[in-house]
Design an enzyme around this catalytic site. Sequence first.
Site, PDB file in Angstrom:
ATOM      1  CB  THR A   1      96.679  20.131  27.817  1.00 18.25           C
ATOM      2  OG1 THR A   1      98.044  19.781  27.978  1.00 18.25           O
ATOM      3  CG2 THR A   1      95.962  19.918  29.116  1.00 18.25           C
ATOM      4  CB  SER A   2      98.371  15.051  26.176  1.00 20.80           C
ATOM      5  OG  SER A   2      98.074  15.209  24.821  1.00 20.80           O
ATOM      6  CB  THR A   3     100.285  15.512  30.552  1.00 17.78           C
ATOM      7  OG1 THR A   3     101.139  16.547  30.063  1.00 17.78           O
ATOM      8  CG2 THR A   3     100.473  14.256  29.730  1.00 17.78           C
TER       9      THR A   3
END
Length: 188
Positions: A8-10
């Site tokens: 996941t990016s964030t």
Amino acid sequence: MLVGLARTSTTEQQAGLEHQIETLKKLGCEKLFVEETSSVGQRPVLEQAIDWVREGDALCVTTLSRLARSVPHLWQIIQRLEEKKVSLRILDMGVDTATPNGRLMLNLIGSIVQWEREVMLERQAIGIKKAQKEGKFRGRVPVARRQTEEIIRLKNDGMNPADIAKTLKVGRSSVYRVLADNPFKVEA
């Protein structure tokens, strides 16, 4: 052995990450590598996963976007996996590079993704040029230029350009440029 990779990016995307982990576990992945990082920066967990897999294993991801940031990056990953005799499974596409059909599909999909990105960039450039002609788009104002008055004030208060740059978090050369462009506002 099936080895899963979830990304996941964030930290705000926890639900998506949990869904990836659940999907990979249901598939039967015995080992999971999970990372919370942008695909653009360093990917230490991806590196660990590639180092960890062994001949005959399959690295599994739920979607292509969780694995690679670009087509060249994807091919680098695939090449490294092939050198180790490890296949790649992209679940949402039904791609498995252990099969000839899977390798063909991955090549076709990769080419289409690259073409789509190039067309999008061309359209974006056309749109920007049109907006510039109409005076609707000028680009962003450089950070230091937005702080011209503050740079001049700090200089007039006796602060040197290097300290001004550190204080305002701008480049030293930008400070010098602002000062050079405003010689009559700077006290001697």
